[in-house]
Design an enzyme around this catalytic site. Structure first.
Site, PDB file in Angstrom:
ATOM      1  N   HIS A  62       0.838  -1.201   0.000  1.00  0.00           N
ATOM      2  CA  HIS A  62       0.000   0.000   0.000  1.00  0.00           C
ATOM      3  C   HIS A  62       0.867   1.242   0.000  1.00  0.00           C
ATOM      4  O   HIS A  62       2.076   1.164   0.220  1.00  0.00           O
ATOM      5  CB  HIS A  62      -0.977   0.001   1.182  1.00  0.00           C
ATOM      6  N   HIS A  64       1.557   3.832   1.912  1.00  0.00           N
ATOM      7  CA  HIS A  64       2.085   4.610   3.022  1.00  0.00           C
ATOM      8  C   HIS A  64       3.610   4.569   2.910  1.00  0.00           C
ATOM      9  O   HIS A  64       4.177   3.542   2.521  1.00  0.00           O
ATOM     10  CB  HIS A  64       1.603   4.071   4.375  1.00  0.00           C
ATOM     11  N   ASP A  66       6.215   4.271   4.691  1.00  0.00           N
ATOM     12  CA  ASP A  66       7.104   3.254   5.275  1.00  0.00           C
ATOM     13  C   ASP A  66       7.072   1.950   4.491  1.00  0.00           C
ATOM     14  O   ASP A  66       7.799   1.014   4.816  1.00  0.00           O
ATOM     15  CB  ASP A  66       6.767   3.033   6.758  1.00  0.00           C
ATOM     16  N   HIS A  67       6.252   1.896   3.448  1.00  0.00           N
ATOM     17  CA  HIS A  67       6.188   0.692   2.624  1.00  0.00           C
ATOM     18  C   HIS A  67       6.701   0.902   1.199  1.00  0.00           C
ATOM     19  O   HIS A  67       6.798  -0.055   0.436  1.00  0.00           O
ATOM     20  CB  HIS A  67       4.756   0.139   2.595  1.00  0.00           C
ATOM     21  N   HIS A 141      -7.241  -1.160   5.623  1.00  0.00           N
ATOM     22  CA  HIS A 141      -6.446  -0.156   6.322  1.00  0.00           C
ATOM     23  C   HIS A 141      -7.106   1.199   6.082  1.00  0.00           C
ATOM     24  O   HIS A 141      -8.292   1.248   5.743  1.00  0.00           O
ATOM     25  CB  HIS A 141      -5.004  -0.214   5.806  1.00  0.00           C
ATOM     26  N   ASP A 213      -0.558  -3.506   6.128  1.00  0.00           N
ATOM     27  CA  ASP A 213      -1.106  -3.123   7.421  1.00  0.00           C
ATOM     28  C   ASP A 213      -2.603  -3.383   7.363  1.00  0.00           C
ATOM     29  O   ASP A 213      -3.243  -3.074   6.361  1.00  0.00           O
ATOM     30  CB  ASP A 213      -0.898  -1.645   7.675  1.00  0.00           C
ATOM     31  N   HIS A 271       6.106  -5.341  12.042  1.00  0.00           N
ATOM     32  CA  HIS A 271       5.518  -3.997  11.935  1.00  0.00           C
ATOM     33  C   HIS A 271       5.230  -3.431  13.328  1.00  0.00           C
ATOM     34  O   HIS A 271       4.194  -2.830  13.592  1.00  0.00           O
ATOM     35  CB  HIS A 271       4.222  -4.039  11.099  1.00  0.00           C
TER      36      HIS A 271
END
Lengths: 310, 310
Positions: A62, A64, A66-67, A141, A213, A271
């Site tokens: 996805h 975000h 941090d990914h 999410h 997530d 995570h």
């Protein structure tokens, strides 16, 4: 014939010195799949000695940061190192916009073909080759970042010929491929030789699923039924169940519950929120529900051995 | 009253395990200036214990990835950590497009005001406060990425009052600010008391200049005349002078030549090609031309002490 997962980063939104942003490499029979690509992933690949030029497929759960914030750097380094092989990216279609816009504004071109495969919200097959498949499935999410889970699975292999037995029964070479598929052999005299006398079963196909997530939803268990190894986010401990819900994340107990519902063999937690310098309490909470649970850490390697069957 | 440079990354295009992508923090009197922000900078800030929430100004030399791919991650982490203070970015105007496009596509908003200051190709003042200034000046790199150098300098401070002497000569309080500026004092009797008897000189203003990535050009020396500390890229050793020219970079010898031409006090080499796991040979080459040269390494700290004057 490896099936091996290397954790490159198992932190959450804000990385810590112990835990980089989300990224993993799955080696299935020398195919290297990169799963998520948080900032610093190219350095983690070097640090943990992954032969990263072999990565041809990248899966982004996805949008975000941090990914995926490490993707543009990895793509650029591939180019600077004269990569020529096609690179496939499986992601939200907006990732293609982000990457292409940056390259355009920078007047930069990659040396190699970059091919985007857009993930929609329908569960289904997104990759297949002779030996294995990858399926995608929707998780839940925050609204701005629809999340996809991934299931990597070996295909059922052919049965192994017992050479001394096929010699003894004079099985013709032309019949071997049918033997490998499990057929019985009928001799010229009409005698039926059961396949099981002429072959042995191949190792069981191995499988790995990635779920982050996401909120916990019982219905997600159907997507990962019986997998050998499940990575499930566990951003919080059970004591923060409300916060987990509010931020669309899961607790350790919920990750374990998913493992039970889906009947998986082995659960990995990751995570972790930066509030857990040591996530040991999360392991305890999960093991109360699902004993065969382990914690991820950056650099951890989990190998699934090929297991013989009866 | 610190003036201190911390090297966060001194690698070049492709980072190595020894050297992260370009980034530095300059602490001038507790103002923290981030200079370039390659991928992984937020982790390096943590690793080297820089109080990064105090960073209010970020200077990006040019739009090659190894100098700015870490910016979006740092901006996001600031937001996740509830930063409220204004953040100023000094860069090529296209960086604003890149950052804003990403935030828009991600449906993401920052919690704090982000203010872009576009650098053009004219040398000039880009930042000023009570104690210091920052000047920008154009360097020469590849066409798609115009490069800016930066000069950080303390302002001349006021002179320090010798209290016992101003008491002895009964200097009125109202005259003190003129004394600090260097005026002589005239007593009610008409006697002239030389300023030097009533005050001492403040420490000399300190200065630091940052020059990367760039071809060597003699004319650039005028921008960094007499600085205390000069960081100059030294991507290659002298043996690759042709390659340096071709790729719009400098050699160790050229960096040293710049230090001589500009009459700087101390030279730092950085931005080493990944072909130098150990850049010691570059140090030797530079010291032959300019002895007071040092090598950067990730985590290195160079402090400029306040030096008293006569």
């Amino acid at each position: 014939m490896k099936f091996e997962l290397t954790i490159l980063g198992c932190g959450s939104a804000v990385p810590t010195l112990q835990r980089n942003a989300a990224a993993q490499v799955l080696n299935v029979l020398e195919r290297y799949f990169l799963i998520d690509c948080g900032e610093g992933t190219q350095q983690q690949l070097r640090r943990f000695r992954v032969p990263y030029n072999k990565i041809n497929h990248i899966f982004i759960s996805h949008l975000h940061g941090d990914h995926f914030f490490g993707l543009i750097g990895l793509l650029s380094s591939f180019s600077l190192q004269n990569r020529r092989a096609e690179l496939h990216i499986y992601s939200d279609k907006r990732l293609q916009e982000i990457i292409e816009f940056q390259l355009k504004v920078m007047n930069s071109r990659l040396n190699y073909p970059l091919i985007f495969h857009h993930l929609d919200r329908e569960p289904g097959l997104i990759y297949e080759d002779r030996m294995m498949t990858v399926h995608a499935f929707p998780l839940k999410h925050r609204y701005e970042a629809p999340v996809t889970g991934f299931l990597f699975a070996e295909k059922e292999k052919e049965r192994n010929i017992k050479r001394e037995m096929t010699d003894a029964f004079q099985v013709p070479v032309a019949f071997m491929h049918r033997l490998k598929k499990g057929e019985d052999f009928v001799t010229p005299d009409g005698e039926i030789i059961a396949n099981g006398r002429l072959t042995t079963a191949p190792p069981a196909p191995r499988s790995y699923a990635y779920m982050t997530d996401t909120l916990f939803r019982e219905s997600f268990a159907e997507y990962v039924k019986g997998v050998d190894l499940l990575y499930h986010e566990s951003t919080y401990g059970n004591e923060f169940a409300d916060l987990a819900k509010e931020t669309f994340h899961s607790t350790a107990g919920q990750a374990a519950r998913m493992a039970v519902l889906a009947g998986v063999k082995h659960l990995l937690l990751g995570h972790f929120s930066s509030r857990y310098p040591d996530p040991a309490p999360l392991l305890e909470q999960a093991r109360e529900v699902f004993p065969n649970t382990d914690l991820c850490y950056d650099g951890a390697i989990f190998e699934l051995p090929a297991v013989k069957r009866g």
